[in-house]
Write an enzyme that holds these catalytic residues in place. Structure first.
Site, PDB file in Angstrom:
ATOM      1  CG  HIS A  37      -5.953   3.578  -2.735  1.00  0.00           C
ATOM      2  ND1 HIS A  37      -5.880   4.947  -2.614  1.00  0.00           N
ATOM      3  CD2 HIS A  37      -7.239   3.237  -2.521  1.00  0.00           C
ATOM      4  CE1 HIS A  37      -7.085   5.418  -2.351  1.00  0.00           C
ATOM      5  NE2 HIS A  37      -7.931   4.388  -2.285  1.00  0.00           N
TER       6      HIS A  37
ATOM      7  CG  LEU B  20      -1.831  -1.211   1.395  1.00  0.00           C
ATOM      8  CD1 LEU B  20      -2.681  -1.047   2.645  1.00  0.00           C
ATOM      9  CD2 LEU B  20      -2.670  -1.476   0.166  1.00  0.00           C
ATOM     10  CG  ASP B  21      -0.881   4.622  -2.136  1.00  0.00           C
ATOM     11  OD1 ASP B  21      -1.755   4.505  -1.232  1.00  0.00           O
ATOM     12  OD2 ASP B  21      -1.176   4.905  -3.304  1.00  0.00           O
ATOM     13  N   GLY B  22       0.554   5.670   0.850  1.00  0.00           N
ATOM     14  CA  GLY B  22       0.095   6.480   1.972  1.00  0.00           C
ATOM     15  C   GLY B  22      -1.404   6.722   1.995  1.00  0.00           C
TER      16      GLY B  22
END
Length: 142
Positions: free
Chosen positions: A22, A17-19
């Site tokens: 997602h 995941l990103d920040g």
């Protein structure tokens, strides 16, 4: 499912995941790579042509469409198939779908060539390799 399509499943983990919570865009490239490895794992008669490392199957272009976000805990399937076979290049079509609801998350077209590693030149797709690829072609739906 059509036997010309390979299917690999995976679960989205927190480290994907990103920040924003997602799947990070670069991780989809890894998911697609996993799908390509699975494609050849499922077809040892095709993979044997590349086992020595020469010729090499080399990606020369990748076009990816991010359709919908995947999040932690999603179970995904990566579908891979040969969509087009030319004389000097071929194209794989790949989709990532969410299991359960079948929503398309990502789709991509990857163009590859055969490379003579020693001569550092692309090769025509012919002979035994072409014969092995031809029955696997399943054109991309429009």
């Amino acid at each position: 499912m059509d036997n010309r399509i390979s299917r690999v499943t995976l679960r989205v983990r927190g480290y994907h995941l990103d920040g924003y919570g997602h799947v990070n865009n670069a991780r989809y490239l890894e998911f697609l790579e996993e799908g390509r490895w699975g494609y050849f794992d499922d077809r040892p008669e095709l993979a044997r042509h590349f086992a020595s490392g020469n010729p090499a199957l080399v990606a020369v272009n990748l076009n990816i469409n991010y359709r919908q976000a995947a999040v932690a805990g999603d179970d995904l399937e990566v579908l891979t198939r040969v969509a087009k076979l030319g004389s000097r290049s071929a194209r794989l079509y790949q989709e990532i779908r969410r299991l359960g609801d079948g929503q398309q998350i990502t789709d991509a077209d990857l163009t590859f060539v055969l490379l003579d590693v020693r001569a550092e030149q692309s090769l025509a797709i012919e002979g035994e390799i072409r014969q092995a690829l031809e029955p696997l072609v399943l054109p991309k739906e429009t």
